[in-house]
Scaffold this active site. Structure first.
Site, PDB file in Angstrom:
ATOM      1  N   CYS A   1       3.193   4.755  -4.062  1.00 24.98           N
ATOM      2  CA  CYS A   1       3.746   3.437  -3.149  1.00 24.98           C
ATOM      3  C   CYS A   1       4.305   2.231  -4.318  1.00 24.98           C
ATOM      4  O   CYS A   1       5.025   1.561  -3.548  1.00 24.98           O
ATOM      5  CB  CYS A   1       2.494   3.091  -2.567  1.00 24.98           C
TER       6      CYS A   1
ATOM      7  N   GLN B   1       2.885   0.621   4.120  1.00 27.97           N
ATOM      8  CA  GLN B   1       3.121   1.677   3.065  1.00 27.97           C
ATOM      9  C   GLN B   1       3.205   2.928   3.776  1.00 27.97           C
ATOM     10  O   GLN B   1       4.164   3.703   3.765  1.00 27.97           O
ATOM     11  CB  GLN B   1       2.460   1.592   2.167  1.00 27.97           C
TER      12      GLN B   1
ATOM     13  N   ARG C   1      10.528   0.612   2.980  1.00 24.71           N
ATOM     14  CA  ARG C   1       9.608  -0.453   3.510  1.00 24.71           C
ATOM     15  C   ARG C   1      10.614  -1.414   4.239  1.00 24.71           C
ATOM     16  O   ARG C   1      10.027  -1.935   5.569  1.00 24.71           O
ATOM     17  CB  ARG C   1       9.020  -1.147   2.222  1.00 24.71           C
TER      18      ARG C   1
ATOM     19  N   ASP D   1      -1.523   7.158  -6.379  1.00 20.14           N
ATOM     20  CA  ASP D   1      -1.682   5.716  -6.456  1.00 20.14           C
ATOM     21  C   ASP D   1      -2.484   5.315  -7.834  1.00 20.14           C
ATOM     22  O   ASP D   1      -2.891   6.093  -8.552  1.00 20.14           O
ATOM     23  CB  ASP D   1      -2.538   5.128  -5.155  1.00 20.14           C
TER      24      ASP D   1
ATOM     25  N   HIS E   1      -3.523   0.118   3.781  1.00 20.71           N
ATOM     26  CA  HIS E   1      -2.169  -0.358   3.540  1.00 20.71           C
ATOM     27  C   HIS E   1      -1.246   0.544   4.861  1.00 20.71           C
ATOM     28  O   HIS E   1      -0.326   1.083   4.271  1.00 20.71           O
ATOM     29  CB  HIS E   1      -1.598   0.071   2.192  1.00 20.71           C
TER      30      HIS E   1
ATOM     31  N   ARG F   1      -1.453 -10.334   3.353  1.00 19.00           N
ATOM     32  CA  ARG F   1      -2.198  -9.365   1.823  1.00 19.00           C
ATOM     33  C   ARG F   1      -3.262 -10.048   1.640  1.00 19.00           C
ATOM     34  O   ARG F   1      -3.449 -11.270   1.013  1.00 19.00           O
ATOM     35  CB  ARG F   1      -1.138  -9.221   0.995  1.00 19.00           C
TER      36      ARG F   1
HETATM   37  N1  NVA Z   1      -3.886   0.687  -3.780  1.00 22.51           N
HETATM   38  C1  NVA Z   1      -2.933  -0.457  -4.419  1.00 22.51           C
HETATM   39  C2  NVA Z   1      -1.497  -0.274  -4.004  1.00 22.51           C
HETATM   40  C3  NVA Z   1      -0.778  -1.326  -4.374  1.00 22.51           C
HETATM   41  C4  NVA Z   1       0.445  -1.408  -3.585  1.00 22.51           C
HETATM   42  C5  NVA Z   1      -3.689  -1.559  -4.641  1.00 22.51           C
HETATM   43  O1  NVA Z   1      -4.369  -1.909  -3.625  1.00 22.51           O
HETATM   44  O2  NVA Z   1      -3.671  -2.409  -5.621  1.00 22.51           O
HETATM   45  N1   CP Z   2       3.644  -0.689  -2.590  1.00 26.75           N
HETATM   46  C1   CP Z   2       3.703  -1.895  -2.465  1.00 26.75           C
HETATM   47  O1   CP Z   2       2.965  -2.396  -1.478  1.00 26.75           O
HETATM   48  O2   CP Z   2       4.045  -2.760  -3.330  1.00 26.75           O
HETATM   49  P1   CP Z   2       3.920  -4.294  -3.787  1.00 26.75           P
HETATM   50  O3   CP Z   2       2.345  -4.290  -4.194  1.00 26.75           O
HETATM   51  O4   CP Z   2       4.776  -4.621  -4.894  1.00 26.75           O
HETATM   52  O5   CP Z   2       3.864  -5.174  -2.487  1.00 26.75           O
END
Ligand code: NVA
Ligand code: CP
Length: 311
Positions: free
Chosen positions: A265, A139, A293, A225, A136, A109
């Protein structure tokens, strides 16, 4: 692990798999979930190790990958920027060469997609995108698996995206091209999706709406989101002002298909991108979505390491 580099497949964006790969992975995820619910062991990855590298916070991604790998019989190494040399500017290419000599699979990540691509280019083992600024895929894998569980095939359906033209929106667009559904996108101006960043071939699978209500009209799935994704916190105030009308409310759900689902998500901010009545209401499947997930990524890890299984 052998010193010879085997042919490896990475999962860096949704378009890395074909529709046929997805049909297999979704079916496999359903089987793995069924076994999990029956307390039946499914351990094809004994002695395999997953390294998880987090440069941003996580709850679901960490727990689902970590629990999932242990359930598959393997083990996990957890690294963050703060507790590894990644935070002290060791080149990503060097980190990839070292880490991938010691483990069988890597989940990352991070920020720019170019970073995960650089890692993958120097990795001896498959690399999975656990979220980047641009995408992502894990997800959306879980989201579509959830849709299929609830409603059957997503082909020919309409997904309404309400909110930021972000990593989730880009991934929905990629998925629509591969799996044959439509996305109705409504974002505030200045936060539109960008076809070249989303990496899609044409504008055929999506339609842009100024009014979020119109995007939701007739949709089979309404999804949103956070207004501010990780890494964009400095824009928080400007985003709060720009996104005020992009809150999924009961009225938007009413104009959607009567059978429409709501997904998010998570993490969610009730009263910002979604009303509490919607996310906690009868059309919301956010808890199944989060649980899936685990099952979808177990199928993904097995597929990347062992290919298609018949048992
Ligand atoms: N769009 C959000 C998703 C979090 C799971 C982010 O990138 O922070
Ligand atoms: N939806 C998602 O990726 O959640 P986290 O940021 O908690 O991993």
């Amino acid at each position: 692990m052998s010193d010879k580099t085997p042919a490896i497949r990475h999962y860096l964006q949704f378009s890395d798999f074909t529709a046929d790969d997805y049909a297999y992975v979704f079916a496999r995820a359903a089987l793995i979930k069924k076994k999990f619910k029956a307390y039946e062991k499914h351990q094809p990855l004994v002695d395999r190790t997953l390294a998880m590298i987090f440069e941003k916070a996580s709850t679901r991604t960490r727990v689902s990958f970590e629990a999932g790998m242990y359930q598959l019989g393997g083990s996990v190494v957890h690294l963050t920027t703060g507790d590894s040399q990644l935070g002290r500017a060791e080149p990503i290419e060097d980190s990839a060469k070292v880490i991938s000599r010691m483990v069988d699979l890597v989940m990352i990540r991070t920020y720019e997609q170019t970073k995960i691509e650089a890692f993958a280019a120097h990795s001896r083992v498959p690399v999975i995108n656990g979220l980047t600024n641009e995408f992502h895929p894990c997800q959306i894998l879980a989201d579509i698996f959830t849709f299929i569980e609830q409603r059957g095939s997503i082909a020919g359906k309409t997904v309404a995206w309400v909110g930021d033209g972000n990593n989730m929106a880009n991934t929905w667009l990629q998925a629509s091209e591969i799996l044959g559904f439509k996305v109705h996108v409504s974002t505030p101006s200045g936060y539109e999706v960008d076809q070249s960043i989303a990496g899609i071939r044409s504008a055929e699978s999506y339609k842009v709406f100024k009014d979020p209500m119109e995007a939701c009209r007739g949709a089979d799935l309404v999804t949103t989101d956070v207004w501010t994704s990780m890494g964009y916190e400095a824009e928080n105030e400007a985003r709060r002002a720009a996104f005020a009308e992009w809150c999924v409310d009961e009225e938007m759900m009413r104009v959607a298909h009567p059978d429409a689902l709501f997904m998010h998500c998570l993490p969610a901010h009730r009263g910002e991108e979604v009303q509490a009545e919607v996310i906690d209401g009868p059309q919301s499947v956010v808890w199944d979505e989060a649980e899936n997930r685990l099952h979808a990524q177990k199928a993904l890890m097995e597929f990347l390491l062992l290919g298609r299984q018949t048992n």
